[in-house]
Motif scaffolding. Structure first.
Motif, short mmCIF file in Angstrom:
data_model
loop_
_atom_site.label_atom_id
_atom_site.label_comp_id
_atom_site.label_asym_id
_atom_site.label_seq_id
_atom_site.Cartn_x
_atom_site.Cartn_y
_atom_site.Cartn_z
N ARG A 1 -3.08 8.26 -6.81
CA ARG A 1 -4.18 8.89 -6.13
C ARG A 1 -4.38 9.34 -6.97
O ARG A 1 -4.65 10.64 -8.18
CB ARG A 1 -3.27 9.84 -4.65
CG ARG A 1 -2.75 9.19 -3.97
CD ARG A 1 -1.27 9.67 -3.31
NE ARG A 1 -0.82 11.09 -4.10
CZ ARG A 1 0.45 11.84 -3.36
NH1 ARG A 1 0.09 11.35 -2.32
NH2 ARG A 1 0.55 11.81 -4.68
N TRP B 1 -4.66 2.59 -6.47
CA TRP B 1 -4.10 2.18 -5.00
C TRP B 1 -4.72 0.74 -5.43
O TRP B 1 -3.86 -0.18 -4.84
CB TRP B 1 -4.39 2.95 -3.72
CG TRP B 1 -5.42 3.23 -2.97
CD1 TRP B 1 -5.64 3.68 -3.50
CD2 TRP B 1 -4.90 2.27 -2.45
NE1 TRP B 1 -6.59 4.25 -1.72
CE2 TRP B 1 -6.21 2.92 -1.50
CE3 TRP B 1 -5.11 1.20 -1.85
CZ2 TRP B 1 -7.16 1.68 -0.88
CZ3 TRP B 1 -5.99 0.08 -0.89
CH2 TRP B 1 -6.83 0.80 0.01
N ARG C 1 0.60 -1.89 -0.28
CA ARG C 1 0.31 -0.03 -0.36
C ARG C 1 0.76 1.06 0.14
O ARG C 1 0.40 2.05 -0.43
CB ARG C 1 -0.25 0.25 1.66
CG ARG C 1 -1.87 1.21 1.55
CD ARG C 1 -2.66 1.70 -0.16
NE ARG C 1 -3.69 2.64 0.80
CZ ARG C 1 -3.45 3.79 -0.56
NH1 ARG C 1 -2.29 4.30 -0.60
NH2 ARG C 1 -4.15 4.47 0.36
N ALA D 1 2.03 1.60 -3.38
CA ALA D 1 1.43 2.02 -4.40
C ALA D 1 1.15 4.09 -4.28
O ALA D 1 0.95 4.50 -5.12
CB ALA D 1 -0.36 1.48 -4.21
N GLU D 2 1.29 3.98 -2.84
CA GLU D 2 1.47 5.46 -2.58
C GLU D 2 2.75 6.49 -2.94
O GLU D 2 2.15 7.92 -3.54
CB GLU D 2 0.99 5.91 -0.63
CG GLU D 2 0.44 7.46 -0.57
CD GLU D 2 -0.36 8.15 -0.64
OE1 GLU D 2 -0.67 8.92 -0.63
OE2 GLU D 2 -1.23 7.16 -1.07
N THR E 1 -2.03 -2.67 -4.80
CA THR E 1 -1.90 -3.00 -4.11
C THR E 1 -2.11 -4.58 -3.97
O THR E 1 -1.08 -5.46 -4.29
CB THR E 1 -2.18 -2.40 -2.94
OG1 THR E 1 -2.43 -1.07 -3.30
CG2 THR E 1 -2.41 -3.17 -1.74
#
Length: 168
Positions: A114, A123, A105, A108-109, A127
């Protein structure tokens, strides 16, 4: 005694703010921790110019004790200490699979998936894929997790951090 609608809305807003804070600390933990430690070091090592050299100063005379007290004082003044501790406690209480999920996660950020609060969250898919890859590498088994499960896990982890932070 019942609460009014305004009070209930304020409580809900506070909880939403706590969730946003918990997400920020989970997703940017290393960066926030590094900044916190730098600020804490600056606070602890700050010395005021004392024109009363040789005079009777109040407080602890031992430099090691002074630093320890300033460390405690800074932790008590800082909200970051509470949130950093909550994230650390939460992650320590989770199993290896959930920590792999959190790492995916965070990845992904950092990839900037986003897209605000509308539409399908990019995301989630990223993820989901990365988690399956990491689980296959680590446990040599294929494990598929649905989008709903990914979202539920994230919500559960964020809520757990909020709970721990409020208990500290």
């Amino acid at each position: 005694m019942l609460i009014t609608t305004d009070e209930a809305q304020k409580i809900a807003e506070c909880f939403n703010e706590d969730r946003k804070t918990a997400e920020r600390y989970l997703l940017h933990f290393k960066e926030i921790e590094r900044n916190y430690e730098e600020q804490k070091e600056a606070y602890v090592n700050y010395k005021e110019n004392d024109s009363n050299v040789g005079g009777g100063r109040s407080g602890v005379g031992n430099p090691t004790e002074q630093k320890a007290l300033k460390n405690i004082e800074y932790d008590n003044l800082s909200q970051s200490a509470r949130w950093l501790k909550a994230v650390t406690i939460c992650r320590a209480g989770l199993g290896e699979r959930k920590n792999i999920f959190i790492a995916c996660r965070i990845d992904a950020e950092t990839k900037a998936f986003r897209n605000g609060d509308r539409g399908r969250k990019a995301w989630v898919v990223y993820t989901q894929r990365r988690y399956a890859e990491e689980i296959e590498k680590r446990f040599l088994s294929i494990e598929y997790v649905s989008e709903r499960t990914i979202i539920a896990w994230w919500k559960e982890i964020v809520d757990r951090v909020v709970y721990i932070a409020n208990k500290i």
